[in-house]
Design a protein around this motif. Structure first.
Motif, PDB file in Angstrom:
ATOM      1  N   UNK A  27       1.156  -0.952  -0.200  1.00  0.00           N
ATOM      2  CA  UNK A  27      -0.281  -0.056  -0.143  1.00  0.00           C
ATOM      3  C   UNK A  27       1.261   1.407   0.385  1.00  0.00           C
ATOM      4  N   UNK A  28       0.484   2.682  -1.024  1.00  0.00           N
ATOM      5  CA  UNK A  28       1.432   3.358  -1.378  1.00  0.00           C
ATOM      6  C   UNK A  28       0.662   4.958  -0.357  1.00  0.00           C
ATOM      7  N   UNK A  29       1.049   5.129   0.112  1.00  0.00           N
ATOM      8  CA  UNK A  29       1.087   6.377   0.203  1.00  0.00           C
ATOM      9  C   UNK A  29       1.374   7.908  -0.549  1.00  0.00           C
ATOM     10  N   UNK A  30       1.139   8.548  -0.506  1.00  0.00           N
ATOM     11  CA  UNK A  30       1.318   9.500  -1.436  1.00  0.00           C
ATOM     12  C   UNK A  30       2.094  10.777  -1.470  1.00  0.00           C
ATOM     13  N   UNK A  31       2.365  10.804   0.024  1.00  0.00           N
ATOM     14  CA  UNK A  31       3.150  12.832   0.114  1.00  0.00           C
ATOM     15  C   UNK A  31       4.176  12.272   0.222  1.00  0.00           C
ATOM     16  N   UNK A  32       4.661  11.235  -0.964  1.00  0.00           N
ATOM     17  CA  UNK A  32       6.078  11.335  -1.152  1.00  0.00           C
ATOM     18  C   UNK A  32       6.177  12.372  -2.978  1.00  0.00           C
ATOM     19  N   UNK A  33       7.462  12.578  -2.000  1.00  0.00           N
ATOM     20  CA  UNK A  33       7.512  14.027  -3.774  1.00  0.00           C
ATOM     21  C   UNK A  33       9.346  12.964  -3.981  1.00  0.00           C
ATOM     22  N   UNK A  34       9.865  13.386  -4.812  1.00  0.00           N
ATOM     23  CA  UNK A  34      11.374  13.282  -5.330  1.00  0.00           C
ATOM     24  C   UNK A  34      12.139  13.635  -4.372  1.00  0.00           C
ATOM     25  N   UNK A  71       4.859  11.969  11.866  1.00  0.00           N
ATOM     26  CA  UNK A  71       4.033  12.976  12.494  1.00  0.00           C
ATOM     27  C   UNK A  71       3.669  13.980  10.924  1.00  0.00           C
ATOM     28  N   UNK A  72       5.532  14.431  10.895  1.00  0.00           N
ATOM     29  CA  UNK A  72       4.852  15.645   9.668  1.00  0.00           C
ATOM     30  C   UNK A  72       4.091  15.089   8.066  1.00  0.00           C
ATOM     31  N   UNK A  73       5.101  13.526   7.862  1.00  0.00           N
ATOM     32  CA  UNK A  73       4.068  13.071   7.013  1.00  0.00           C
ATOM     33  C   UNK A  73       2.803  12.788   6.908  1.00  0.00           C
ATOM     34  N   UNK A 101      12.365   4.838   3.265  1.00  0.00           N
ATOM     35  CA  UNK A 101      11.671   4.758   4.578  1.00  0.00           C
ATOM     36  C   UNK A 101      11.099   3.260   5.193  1.00  0.00           C
ATOM     37  N   UNK A 102      11.586   3.116   6.336  1.00  0.00           N
ATOM     38  CA  UNK A 102      10.519   2.066   6.317  1.00  0.00           C
ATOM     39  C   UNK A 102       9.941   1.346   6.405  1.00  0.00           C
ATOM     40  N   UNK A 103       9.557   0.167   6.557  1.00  0.00           N
ATOM     41  CA  UNK A 103       7.968  -0.246   6.199  1.00  0.00           C
ATOM     42  C   UNK A 103       7.843  -0.575   7.665  1.00  0.00           C
ATOM     43  N   UNK A 104       6.025  -1.023   7.464  1.00  0.00           N
ATOM     44  CA  UNK A 104       5.493  -1.580   8.906  1.00  0.00           C
ATOM     45  C   UNK A 104       4.619  -2.881   8.456  1.00  0.00           C
ATOM     46  N   UNK A 105       5.604  -4.322   8.018  1.00  0.00           N
ATOM     47  CA  UNK A 105       4.943  -5.366   8.121  1.00  0.00           C
ATOM     48  C   UNK A 105       3.507  -5.617   8.525  1.00  0.00           C
ATOM     49  N   UNK A 106       2.542  -6.054   7.529  1.00  0.00           N
ATOM     50  CA  UNK A 106       1.405  -5.674   7.066  1.00  0.00           C
ATOM     51  C   UNK A 106       0.842  -7.978   7.514  1.00  0.00           C
ATOM     52  N   UNK A 107       0.687  -8.229   8.616  1.00  0.00           N
ATOM     53  CA  UNK A 107       1.121 -10.220   8.998  1.00  0.00           C
ATOM     54  C   UNK A 107      -0.397 -10.643   9.257  1.00  0.00           C
ATOM     55  N   UNK A 136      -3.433  17.274   5.317  1.00  0.00           N
ATOM     56  CA  UNK A 136      -3.146  18.975   4.977  1.00  0.00           C
ATOM     57  C   UNK A 136      -3.945  18.562   3.128  1.00  0.00           C
ATOM     58  N   UNK A 137      -3.653  17.347   2.903  1.00  0.00           N
ATOM     59  CA  UNK A 137      -3.632  17.709   1.695  1.00  0.00           C
ATOM     60  C   UNK A 137      -5.329  16.626   1.641  1.00  0.00           C
ATOM     61  N   UNK A 138      -6.376  16.485   2.654  1.00  0.00           N
ATOM     62  CA  UNK A 138      -7.419  16.036   2.582  1.00  0.00           C
ATOM     63  C   UNK A 138      -8.098  17.277   2.646  1.00  0.00           C
TER      64      UNK A 138
END
Length: 92
Positions: free
Chosen positions: A4-11, A40-42, A18-24, A48-50
């Motif tokens: 699942x990809x969050x969209x706050x990423x900017x090049x 928290x900033x992300x 970024x670290x990932x959290x495993x869904x088990x 903010x985008x929402x």
């Protein structure tokens, strides 16, 4: 495994590192997906985008929002096996 990809990423913002959290799957312990471990900033950037998108959503009016929700319903129905399998895996 899906991601699942969050969209706050900017090049250039370190998203690739970024670290990932495993869904088990709790029944098997198998990792079935991963999600970004947002700070928290992300999270604030996503909120903010929402908030910024809300006036556009409201501007669609009832009929426009209903159309979007019917499209969502259609996707869920068309992908019901995938949705059901994901729910089963996430809940063991």
């Amino acid at each position: 495994m899906s991601t699942v990809e969050a969209k706050p990423d900017q090049p250039g913002n370190g998203a690739a590192e970024r670290a990932q959290i495993a869904v088990e799957n709790p029944a098997t312990g198998e990792t079935i997906a991963s999600v970004p471990d947002l700070d928290a900033a992300q999270v604030k950037a996503l909120v903010d985008r929402a908030r910024a998108a809300q006036p556009t959503w409201a501007g669609l009016g009832f009929d426009g929002r209903a159309e979007v929700l019917y499209d969502l319903r259609r996707w869920v129905v068309d992908n019901r096996e995938r949705v059901a399998q994901t729910i089963v895996e996430e809940n063991g």
